[in-house]
Design a protein around this motif. Structure first.
Motif, short mmCIF file in Angstrom:
data_model
loop_
_atom_site.label_atom_id
_atom_site.label_comp_id
_atom_site.label_asym_id
_atom_site.label_seq_id
_atom_site.Cartn_x
_atom_site.Cartn_y
_atom_site.Cartn_z
N UNK A 1 23.91 1.00 -24.57
CA UNK A 1 22.62 0.47 -23.45
C UNK A 1 23.19 -0.54 -22.65
N UNK A 2 23.60 -1.42 -23.32
CA UNK A 2 24.17 -2.87 -22.67
C UNK A 2 25.17 -2.43 -21.57
N UNK A 3 26.04 -1.36 -21.92
CA UNK A 3 27.09 -1.41 -21.19
C UNK A 3 26.37 -0.65 -19.87
N UNK B 1 28.44 -19.34 -4.13
CA UNK B 1 28.35 -18.90 -5.54
C UNK B 1 27.63 -17.42 -5.71
N UNK B 2 26.33 -17.13 -5.09
CA UNK B 2 25.71 -15.71 -5.05
C UNK B 2 26.76 -15.02 -4.51
N UNK B 3 27.10 -15.11 -3.31
CA UNK B 3 27.91 -14.17 -2.41
C UNK B 3 28.97 -13.66 -3.28
N UNK B 4 29.62 -14.60 -4.07
CA UNK B 4 30.93 -14.14 -4.94
C UNK B 4 30.34 -13.35 -6.07
N UNK B 5 29.15 -14.04 -6.55
CA UNK B 5 28.73 -12.99 -7.74
C UNK B 5 28.47 -11.83 -7.43
N UNK B 6 27.66 -11.44 -6.15
CA UNK B 6 27.65 -9.93 -5.85
C UNK B 6 28.51 -9.26 -5.51
N UNK B 7 29.50 -10.10 -4.86
CA UNK B 7 30.63 -9.09 -4.55
C UNK B 7 31.48 -8.64 -5.79
N UNK B 8 31.58 -9.46 -6.79
CA UNK B 8 32.26 -9.16 -8.01
C UNK B 8 31.57 -7.95 -8.86
N UNK B 9 30.31 -8.31 -8.83
CA UNK B 9 29.50 -6.95 -9.66
C UNK B 9 29.12 -5.97 -9.01
N UNK B 10 29.52 -5.98 -7.70
CA UNK B 10 29.66 -4.60 -6.84
C UNK B 10 30.86 -3.77 -7.31
N UNK B 11 31.66 -4.55 -7.72
CA UNK B 11 33.13 -3.73 -8.00
C UNK B 11 33.29 -2.92 -9.36
N UNK B 12 33.15 -1.62 -9.27
CA UNK B 12 33.29 -0.89 -10.65
C UNK B 12 34.17 -1.20 -11.46
N UNK B 13 35.52 -1.61 -10.83
CA UNK B 13 36.64 -2.07 -11.89
C UNK B 13 36.45 -3.23 -12.59
N UNK B 14 35.62 -4.38 -11.90
CA UNK B 14 35.39 -5.39 -12.44
C UNK B 14 34.24 -5.14 -13.77
N UNK B 15 33.30 -4.38 -13.40
CA UNK B 15 32.35 -4.19 -14.47
C UNK B 15 32.84 -3.30 -15.59
N UNK C 1 35.96 -3.63 -16.45
CA UNK C 1 36.65 -4.43 -17.22
C UNK C 1 35.86 -5.30 -18.26
N UNK C 2 34.61 -5.97 -17.87
CA UNK C 2 33.82 -6.47 -18.75
C UNK C 2 33.14 -5.71 -19.85
N UNK C 3 32.81 -4.38 -19.58
CA UNK C 3 32.37 -3.26 -20.71
C UNK C 3 33.68 -3.28 -21.78
N UNK C 4 34.62 -3.05 -21.22
CA UNK C 4 35.86 -2.65 -22.03
C UNK C 4 36.12 -3.72 -23.03
N UNK C 5 36.06 -5.03 -22.43
CA UNK C 5 36.32 -6.33 -22.92
C UNK C 5 35.28 -6.48 -23.92
#
Lengths: 452, 358
Positions: free
Chosen positions: B321-323, B294-308, B310-314
């Motif tokens: 500041x939160x972004x 679980x933590x491995x996958x979380x770390x992997x996704x949150x290292x991806x600028x595109x994923x972050x 996407x969250x910020x845009x959504x």
């Protein structure tokens, strides 16, 4: 019976005035001058070698220490004299500095600013060091430089590549022989344009601390000036180890160049892992994918092994240079230790020679006299061609090397140092900049501080 | 989609390393009740077993080659490995090339011995002492082991390459029907993932389906009663310590080509592994494995600028500041997840009641 006219208070006052009067000539006499911190009084002078002996840059620190010990030997007239014979100034004759035998003490910075400051503090207060030198990190260099400024001793920086060391954090008592991030960017740009063209998309992975930020800024500015687009800059934690989660997104980012603003173990790991992800074999936008490591060191090359083949980077100096100064240093170091010196070792050796020469020319250990002797000082014969210590920011200006990773000989004596090849010696004029250049702005040398 | 699968693969790969270390850590805690801060050092010793095997196979005799000169202009001293003398140049080079897999035969006995020595020589004296004492002594031991390794091998990372047959990537896109070259993943990392899965399955099978494992599980549940039945549970627990050390060592050995071993590599993994154990639930083996992935996958996704991004845009948090905080989450996401899980499930994902609660 007669009564004395002298009161106890009056006797004490008279005594104090007379004592001060008698001591004044001694105070003003040059030899016993205590007008600057740790003025040498005997027939020896002590230098402080503050290098990382443990922690991530320990190997680099130990190589610096080897060169520093060699420099002390040469100053004291032992060994073959190394670069003393090739140095354009001939003020050092192997009798120490100003006739005083050179001693040294060593400290372990652990590549931690607070530890490095404590170690330098101890060298100054306990060991009476007149000059501190060494280090393999810009964070440490800036911290120790600040301390030396406050204490009133000279700091001759070791390996520090951040623009800030002689930029916004420059200090009058501090001097840097090593090159900086801006110079790396400017030296690399023409070589990169020639090799990869002017239409590239670059993805930066940057170590999240002072040096990484300034290097990223410098390299991005130089490559963007070529017409390259910076797709993304991702800050990575120092000592992350596994960079795979930062490298995986590069594959689908549309970038065709990966720039690794990493150093030491981080660079070894990020480059190795980028190669494992097949980036060097990949084609993007109809071009071969490329990796660039702007700052190289021999010890990193050794750690990265064959992964550095075809990867461009830059260096301050390399043992393969064929000028007389470099050859003399390599011979001296190689015969003593059995392998070539690194560029960290070279810069530390040269810094000690420059300090000793400045003291000799000034005729004094007084830091302010040394600062005056080093400012706008032109010299040659120490391995980088004609060099100037600019007075405005205490940065050395000299040629910069662009390197490319190649297949080494595998010979054990080479320590893997032959996996880097000199592609171009970028002339000094090309890497020069104004002291108030925006990347170096915001700092001031202030006044030289002689201390006590 | 390609990027998503790549991050999942990366998460599973990272998670397998976390899970493997956390498994050993939990095994020791579950059986002996010891919080072993030297577990990262065991991972490091395993990695250095790979380095040692590389050095053993690289032992050479020196031949002076008069036709070449070294950097000082002296005749070149060329190293000829003994394995190439004994087995011929080609076979010798192949043996050297396979030094990491061959290190298995060095790692297992060394780790069992180290584990046994550690438990009998030091840790058994701390069973009845508070957890704080155990943490201090094992942490001290980790520092000592690290310094010993540094004295022998230096402080620089040591390149320990995988066999050349496994260099490069596997085109997963072709197998997953996403098109050629869409998802290419390093071969050795996939091997590491499957290797971890096999080791984890083997440990579970050993505990689940053997009499020895059954006794150990009984001991974990109620040590006193098992002892009263005349079973020498201490002996079995010592063996479990050796087994946990071997698991950590094998994890380190196989990780050496991914992360060049250095004397501090164990400390880098230790903190993360503890977070994994705490999130999974102290003493829970399935919890450790689940939390690792679980933590491995979380770390992997949150290292991806595109994923972050996407969250910020959504969430329409651009230029807020939160972004900015979300964009910097990769360095703290594991600890954030740990805080959230511990707030909502104080015993961790699969933690048992009563463990570390007395």
């Amino acid at each position: 019976m007669t009564k004395s006219t002298y009161s106890r208070r009056r006797v004490l006052q008279t005594g104090a005035v007379a004592g001060t009067g008698l001591m004044l000539p001694t105070y003003l006499r040059a030899e016993a001058h205590t007008g600057f911190t740790n003025a040498p009084t005997g027939d020896t002078v002590t230098l402080g070698f503050n290098v990382p002996q443990t922690g991530p840059y320990a190997e680099e620190g130990l190589d610096e220490l080897r060169a520093q010990e060699l420099a002390v030997q040469h100053l004291n007239g032992e060994g073959d004299g190394g670069m003393l014979a090739t140095f354009s100034e001939q003020n050092l004759d192997g009798t120490g500095i100003l006739g005083k035998k050179v001693n040294f003490v060593t400290g372990d910075t652990q590549t931690k600013s607070d530890v490095a400051r404590a170690s330098a503090q101890s060298m100054i207060q306990k060991d009476n060091c007149i000059m501190i030198t060494g280090g393999s990190s810009s964070g440490v260099a800036v911290a120790v430089q600040g301390l030396c400024q406050e204490a009133g001793v000279i700091f001759m920086a070791g390996l520090t590549h951040s623009n800030d060391t002689t930029g916004k954090d420059r200090k009058a008592n501090g001097f840097r022989h090593f090159f900086n991030g801006y110079m790396s960017g400017v030296a690399l740009a023409p070589v990169l344009e020639k090799a990869y063209g002017s239409d590239r998309r670059a993805y930066h992975l940057t170590a999240d601390y002072n040096w990484g930020w300034t290097q990223n800024e410098s390299i991005a500015a130089s490559t963007e000036a070529l017409g390259w687009e910076t797709v993304q800059n991702v800050l990575t934690p120092v000592g992350a180890g596994d960079f795979s989660s930062y490298i995986a997104p590069v594959l689908n980012s549309g970038a065709d160049v990966l720039i690794l603003n990493h150093y030491g173990g981080d660079m070894v790991n990020s480059l190795t892992q980028a190669v494992q992800f097949g980036l060097k074999d990949k084609q993007v936008n109809g071009k071969d994918f490329q990796i660039i490591v702007p700052l190289y060191s021999e010890l990193m090359a050794k750690g990265a092994g064959s992964n550095i083949e075809g990867v461009y980077g830059s260096m301050n100096w390399n043992w393969q240079l064929q000028d007389e100064g470099s050859k003399a240093f390599v011979k001296s170091f190689g015969e003593k230790y059995g392998f070539p010196p690194s560029n960290a070792a070279h810069t530390c050796y040269v810094q000690i020679m420059l300090y000793a020469d400045a003291v000799a020319r000034a005729g004094s250990f007084n830091p302010c006299a040394v600062v005056e002797a080093l400012e706008d000082f032109d010299f040659d014969g120490l391995g980088n061609g004609p060099t100037t210590y600019r007075g405005a920011d205490h940065q050395c200006f000299k040629d910069v090397l662009v390197m490319e990773g190649v297949a080494g000989s595998g010979n054990a004596n080479m320590m893997g140092y032959d996996t880097l090849s000199i592609v171009e010696v970028t002339p000094r004029a090309q890497v020069e900049y104004e002291p108030d250049h925006p990347m170096f702005a915001g700092g001031s040398l202030g006044e030289c501080n002689p201390g006590a | 989609m390609d990027a998503f699968i790549l991050q999942i693969l990366n998460g599973l790969d990272k998670g397998s390393a976390y899970a493997l270390i956390a498994l050993g850590l939990t095994l020791i805690f579950g059986t002996l009740g010891v919080v072993n801060f030297a577990h990262g050092a065991l991972f490091m010793i395993g990695a250095f077993c790979a380095v040692t095997m590389q050095r053993i196979l690289g032992l050479s005799r020196t031949v002076i080659d008069e036709t070449q000169t070294d950097f000082l202009g002296n005749p070149m001293a060329v190293q000829v490995p003994y394995v190439q003398d004994w087995f011929g140049a080609a076979a010798g080079a192949t043996i050297q090339d396979w030094s990491v897999p061959l290190a298995f035969f060095l790692t297992v006995p060394v780790m069992l011995l180290v584990g046994w020595g550690m438990e009998r020589g030091l840790i058994k004296h701390f069973y009845k002492r508070p957890h704080a004492d155990q943490i201090l002594v094992t942490f001290g031991l980790a520092i000592v082991i690290g310094e010993i390794i540094k004295a022998f091998y230096g402080a620089n990372p040591i390149q320990t390459p995988m066999p050349s047959a496994f260099v490069g990537t596997i085109d997963m896109g072709r197998y997953l029907g996403l098109g050629e070259g869409a998802v290419a993943y390093p071969t050795w990392r996939l091997i590491y993932f499957f290797f971890s899965a096999i080791i984890i399955a083997a440990v579970f099978a050993f505990l689940q389906f053997t009499t020895f494992g059954m006794v150990v599980r009984a001991g974990m549940a109620d040590r006193e009663t098992v002892g009263m039945l005349g079973i020498d549970i201490d002996k079995r627990f010592t063996l479990m310590f050796g087994l946990a050390a071997a698991v950590a060592g094998l994890a380190g050995m196989m990780y050496a080509p991914i992360l060049s071993p250095h004397y501090n590599i164990g400390m880098d993994f230790l903190v993360l592994s503890f977070v994994v154990v705490v999130v999974g639930g102290m003493g829970s083996l399935p919890g450790a494995v689940l939390a690792g992935f679980l933590l491995g996958i979380m770390q992997s996704f949150f290292s991806n600028p595109a994923f972050k991004g996407f969250i910020v845009d959504a969430l329409r948090l651009n230029d807020t500041f939160t972004g900015t905080v979300i964009n910097g989450l990769d360095q703290i996401i594991i600890y954030l997840v740990a805080i959230v899980i511990l707030l909502t499930r104080p015993r961790g994902l699969l933690g048992r009641k009563g463990v570390m609660e007395e």
